[in-house]
Design a protein around this motif. Structure first.
Motif, PDB file in Angstrom:
ATOM      1  N   ASN A 131       5.760 -31.380  24.939  1.00  0.00           N
ATOM      2  CA  ASN A 131       4.460 -31.502  24.274  1.00  0.00           C
ATOM      3  C   ASN A 131       4.252 -32.845  23.571  1.00  0.00           C
ATOM      4  O   ASN A 131       3.180 -33.095  23.032  1.00  0.00           O
ATOM      5  CB  ASN A 131       4.293 -30.378  23.253  1.00  0.00           C
ATOM      6  CG  ASN A 131       4.234 -29.020  23.930  1.00  0.00           C
ATOM      7  OD1 ASN A 131       3.704 -28.886  25.042  1.00  0.00           O
ATOM      8  ND2 ASN A 131       4.798 -28.016  23.287  1.00  0.00           N
ATOM      9  N   ASP A 132       5.260 -33.685  23.566  1.00  0.00           N
ATOM     10  CA  ASP A 132       5.140 -34.957  22.844  1.00  0.00           C
ATOM     11  C   ASP A 132       4.114 -35.869  23.512  1.00  0.00           C
ATOM     12  O   ASP A 132       4.067 -35.986  24.748  1.00  0.00           O
ATOM     13  CB  ASP A 132       6.490 -35.693  22.827  1.00  0.00           C
ATOM     14  CG  ASP A 132       7.537 -34.985  21.978  1.00  0.00           C
ATOM     15  OD1 ASP A 132       7.272 -33.857  21.528  1.00  0.00           O
ATOM     16  OD2 ASP A 132       8.618 -35.565  21.771  1.00  0.00           O
ATOM     17  N   VAL A 133       3.318 -36.519  22.664  1.00  0.00           N
ATOM     18  CA  VAL A 133       2.410 -37.571  23.123  1.00  0.00           C
ATOM     19  C   VAL A 133       2.621 -38.773  22.216  1.00  0.00           C
ATOM     20  O   VAL A 133       2.482 -38.663  20.990  1.00  0.00           O
ATOM     21  CB  VAL A 133       0.935 -37.117  23.065  1.00  0.00           C
ATOM     22  CG1 VAL A 133       0.021 -38.252  23.523  1.00  0.00           C
ATOM     23  CG2 VAL A 133       0.722 -35.867  23.889  1.00  0.00           C
ATOM     24  N   VAL A 134       2.989 -39.887  22.821  1.00  0.00           N
ATOM     25  CA  VAL A 134       3.334 -41.077  22.032  1.00  0.00           C
ATOM     26  C   VAL A 134       2.630 -42.290  22.635  1.00  0.00           C
ATOM     27  O   VAL A 134       2.845 -42.620  23.801  1.00  0.00           O
ATOM     28  CB  VAL A 134       4.859 -41.329  22.027  1.00  0.00           C
ATOM     29  CG1 VAL A 134       5.192 -42.549  21.180  1.00  0.00           C
ATOM     30  CG2 VAL A 134       5.613 -40.102  21.532  1.00  0.00           C
ATOM     31  N   THR A 135       1.796 -42.938  21.826  1.00  0.00           N
ATOM     32  CA  THR A 135       1.163 -44.182  22.260  1.00  0.00           C
ATOM     33  C   THR A 135       1.823 -45.359  21.563  1.00  0.00           C
ATOM     34  O   THR A 135       2.045 -45.329  20.352  1.00  0.00           O
ATOM     35  CB  THR A 135      -0.341 -44.161  21.934  1.00  0.00           C
ATOM     36  OG1 THR A 135      -0.974 -43.213  22.784  1.00  0.00           O
ATOM     37  CG2 THR A 135      -0.972 -45.537  22.151  1.00  0.00           C
ATOM     38  N   VAL A 136       2.140 -46.375  22.331  1.00  0.00           N
ATOM     39  CA  VAL A 136       2.691 -47.620  21.793  1.00  0.00           C
ATOM     40  C   VAL A 136       1.714 -48.749  22.114  1.00  0.00           C
ATOM     41  O   VAL A 136       1.191 -48.834  23.224  1.00  0.00           O
ATOM     42  CB  VAL A 136       4.089 -47.915  22.396  1.00  0.00           C
ATOM     43  CG1 VAL A 136       4.596 -49.282  21.961  1.00  0.00           C
ATOM     44  CG2 VAL A 136       5.069 -46.826  21.997  1.00  0.00           C
ATOM     45  N   ILE A 137       1.463 -49.574  21.115  1.00  0.00           N
ATOM     46  CA  ILE A 137       0.562 -50.730  21.243  1.00  0.00           C
ATOM     47  C   ILE A 137       1.389 -51.984  21.000  1.00  0.00           C
ATOM     48  O   ILE A 137       2.223 -52.004  20.098  1.00  0.00           O
ATOM     49  CB  ILE A 137      -0.577 -50.655  20.208  1.00  0.00           C
ATOM     50  CG1 ILE A 137      -1.325 -49.319  20.315  1.00  0.00           C
ATOM     51  CG2 ILE A 137      -1.547 -51.823  20.356  1.00  0.00           C
ATOM     52  CD1 ILE A 137      -2.244 -49.040  19.136  1.00  0.00           C
ATOM     53  N   ALA A 138       1.161 -53.016  21.795  1.00  0.00           N
ATOM     54  CA  ALA A 138       1.924 -54.254  21.604  1.00  0.00           C
ATOM     55  C   ALA A 138       1.099 -55.446  22.044  1.00  0.00           C
ATOM     56  O   ALA A 138       0.130 -55.319  22.810  1.00  0.00           O
ATOM     57  CB  ALA A 138       3.233 -54.207  22.396  1.00  0.00           C
ATOM     58  N   THR A 139       1.477 -56.620  21.530  1.00  0.00           N
ATOM     59  CA  THR A 139       0.816 -57.858  21.934  1.00  0.00           C
ATOM     60  C   THR A 139       0.987 -58.084  23.438  1.00  0.00           C
ATOM     61  O   THR A 139       0.026 -58.380  24.143  1.00  0.00           O
ATOM     62  CB  THR A 139       1.410 -59.045  21.146  1.00  0.00           C
ATOM     63  OG1 THR A 139       1.101 -58.837  19.763  1.00  0.00           O
ATOM     64  CG2 THR A 139       0.862 -60.372  21.604  1.00  0.00           C
ATOM     65  N   ARG A 140       2.212 -57.930  23.920  1.00  0.00           N
ATOM     66  CA  ARG A 140       2.508 -58.033  25.344  1.00  0.00           C
ATOM     67  C   ARG A 140       3.346 -56.828  25.733  1.00  0.00           C
ATOM     68  O   ARG A 140       4.077 -56.277  24.885  1.00  0.00           O
ATOM     69  CB  ARG A 140       3.319 -59.321  25.623  1.00  0.00           C
ATOM     70  CG  ARG A 140       2.580 -60.608  25.352  1.00  0.00           C
ATOM     71  CD  ARG A 140       3.463 -61.820  25.647  1.00  0.00           C
ATOM     72  NE  ARG A 140       4.493 -62.014  24.653  1.00  0.00           N
ATOM     73  CZ  ARG A 140       5.765 -62.308  24.924  1.00  0.00           C
ATOM     74  NH1 ARG A 140       6.170 -62.418  26.179  1.00  0.00           N
ATOM     75  NH2 ARG A 140       6.647 -62.479  23.957  1.00  0.00           N
ATOM     76  N   PRO A 141       3.298 -56.394  26.982  1.00  0.00           N
ATOM     77  CA  PRO A 141       4.101 -55.233  27.386  1.00  0.00           C
ATOM     78  C   PRO A 141       5.559 -55.405  26.992  1.00  0.00           C
ATOM     79  O   PRO A 141       6.112 -56.515  27.072  1.00  0.00           O
ATOM     80  CB  PRO A 141       3.922 -55.196  28.904  1.00  0.00           C
ATOM     81  CG  PRO A 141       2.592 -55.818  29.137  1.00  0.00           C
ATOM     82  CD  PRO A 141       2.478 -56.905  28.100  1.00  0.00           C
ATOM     83  N   LEU A 142       6.172 -54.307  26.548  1.00  0.00           N
ATOM     84  CA  LEU A 142       7.580 -54.345  26.152  1.00  0.00           C
ATOM     85  C   LEU A 142       8.501 -53.871  27.274  1.00  0.00           C
ATOM     86  O   LEU A 142       9.713 -54.096  27.225  1.00  0.00           O
ATOM     87  CB  LEU A 142       7.793 -53.460  24.922  1.00  0.00           C
ATOM     88  CG  LEU A 142       7.181 -54.003  23.612  1.00  0.00           C
ATOM     89  CD1 LEU A 142       7.042 -52.894  22.586  1.00  0.00           C
ATOM     90  CD2 LEU A 142       8.044 -55.136  23.057  1.00  0.00           C
ATOM     91  N   THR A 143       7.938 -53.175  28.255  1.00  0.00           N
ATOM     92  CA  THR A 143       8.749 -52.666  29.365  1.00  0.00           C
ATOM     93  C   THR A 143       8.200 -53.216  30.683  1.00  0.00           C
ATOM     94  O   THR A 143       7.022 -53.566  30.785  1.00  0.00           O
ATOM     95  CB  THR A 143       8.724 -51.127  29.400  1.00  0.00           C
ATOM     96  OG1 THR A 143       7.363 -50.689  29.553  1.00  0.00           O
ATOM     97  CG2 THR A 143       9.308 -50.537  28.130  1.00  0.00           C
ATOM     98  N   ASN A 144       9.056 -53.254  31.697  1.00  0.00           N
ATOM     99  CA  ASN A 144       8.642 -53.881  32.957  1.00  0.00           C
ATOM    100  C   ASN A 144       8.464 -52.883  34.102  1.00  0.00           C
ATOM    101  O   ASN A 144       8.263 -53.275  35.242  1.00  0.00           O
ATOM    102  CB  ASN A 144       9.640 -54.986  33.352  1.00  0.00           C
ATOM    103  CG  ASN A 144      11.055 -54.444  33.486  1.00  0.00           C
ATOM    104  OD1 ASN A 144      11.239 -53.224  33.562  1.00  0.00           O
ATOM    105  ND2 ASN A 144      12.038 -55.336  33.499  1.00  0.00           N
TER     106      ASN A 144
END
Lengths: 258, 258
Positions: free
Chosen positions: B222-235
């Motif tokens: 049920n987890d929902v997690v949004t991450v915001i960043a200047t540039r993508p952190l993952t590829n």
């Protein structure tokens, strides 16, 4: 009840020794297991470390004990909850910006019948403690008295705050530490003492854990460092006990007003 | 310039993985060596860790990478100074109390010709950055518009803030993260992206350091997690890039307004 700790110094000084003693009272030698916090001023800047778990078990307290942050003013608090549940939001020190400075505050004691008195709107508590509400009321009263711009005479501000603290003391126990990053104020109802260390520096032995420090190896001859605490932290120095209703203001380690 | 990172989640979630990537940009894979900070909401409570030294070398950043603090909202910033010297007082995120909540803010970009616009008195900057002054002006404008008590309709408040951000963007680059502990707002001028992770969770690989995480082992369905960043952190994930002038509001990990 809780325990308070503060420092005012004329050069950036670390508080590792005193905090090590205080942190023991958060679960080992004292019952203050409901969170702790410590606020450091570095110039006008300020950073506060807080945890809702006992200081004697806290990873973050371990960091503070092992990583010497050099600061001119420190305020710390370990909590035994009476009003307000155990939660980060209720953990001291509390901080607000006023007049372009961070004001930081911690309280030891308990108040009753305060809701009618502490009407606030410009500064509102985020948590649920009598302590934070009293802090908000003090700042709200200060703004009503002095306005939105910092007055030239800050002594008049602290005199006024002492009068507010006298009023709060009518509602219970009110031992308070307050700082604007320049001055450090200590107001006593029943448990507050201080010591001013200066050259020639000697050795000091913590009461709460087996640590001895030789301040002559940690300082220069011009250093002046005042430490304030609920109860003495060392057993081989003469701590000055404040009287009920007494307050003292320190700047750069020196007593400048009372 | 600087880099921003934020998280909004529907359950208390740690940000160790993302912060580990960001911290590398503070001196290793990026030039942002002039301090860093991270602010965690835990309920209404809030704690901010800051350091004026590079995040890649900071003892406190090491703690944040090794000690998972569970939080619903996080705002973080690593700084490459343009306006305001390298100092704790100029280190983001900045925080102020309004309406009985801690509002936390970080800014990426640089503004010019702002002194005439950003007249403030109720909220005053403590440090010397354009960023903190813009934050104070936003809050001062919000109080002028909505008064000293929190309005029922917070959507109207964030709509109003988006209008203020549009005005600020006329003065330069203004990528902003802002939260009141309930909602997380992201406003974009030129560099901001986000990703929302939900079941079925997969693996993610950091760009900046050799770390892989399998979110399926760290989460519940049920987890929902949004991450915001200047540039993508993952590829190996699809980050959504915000357009100039676009803003988004997240609550409990979900996009609720834009």
């Amino acid at each position: 009840m809780c325990e308070l700790l503060a420092m005012s110094a004329n050069v950036p000084t670390d508080i590792v020794f005193s905090f090590t003693g205080l942190a023991e009272r958060g679960g080992v030698t004292g019952p203050h297991v409901d969170g702790w916090g410590i606020s450091f001023y570095e110039g006008k800047g300020n950073r506060t470390f807080k945890d809702a778990c006992p200081s004697s078990e806290s990873h973050i307290a371990e960091l503070i004990k092992s990583y010497p942050i050099k600061s001119e003013i420190v305020i710390s608090h370990i909590r035994q909850a009476n009003r307000g549940c155990v939660s980060l939001v209720n953990t001291h020190p509390f901080s607000r910006e006023l007049w372009g400075r961070y004001w930081t505050y911690a309280h030891n004691g308990q108040l009753t019948g305060y809701l009618d008195k502490f009407k606030v709107s410009r500064f509102q508590p985020v948590g649920y403690t009598d302590s934070e509400l009293a802090f908000c009321w003090i700042l709200e009263s200060v703004v009503k008295q002095f306005g939105e711009q910092e007055p030239d005479d800050l002594n008049a501000v602290f005199d006024y705050i002492a009068g507010l603290a006298d009023e709060i003391r009518q509602l219970g126990v009110f031992n308070m530490l307050l700082s604007n990053g320049v001055d450090l104020m200590a107001y006593c109802t029943n448990n507050l003492c201080h010591i001013t260390r200066r050259a020639p520096f000697g050795k000091a032995t913590l009461i709460d854990t087996d640590v001895v420090i030789d301040f002559s190896k940690e300082t220069t001859p011009n250093d002046v460092v005042t430490v304030i605490a609920t109860r003495p932290l060392t057993n081989n120095e003469n701590w000055v006990v404040l009287n009920p209703g007494e307050w003292k203001l320190f700047r750069k380690g020196e007593l400048i007003r009372s």
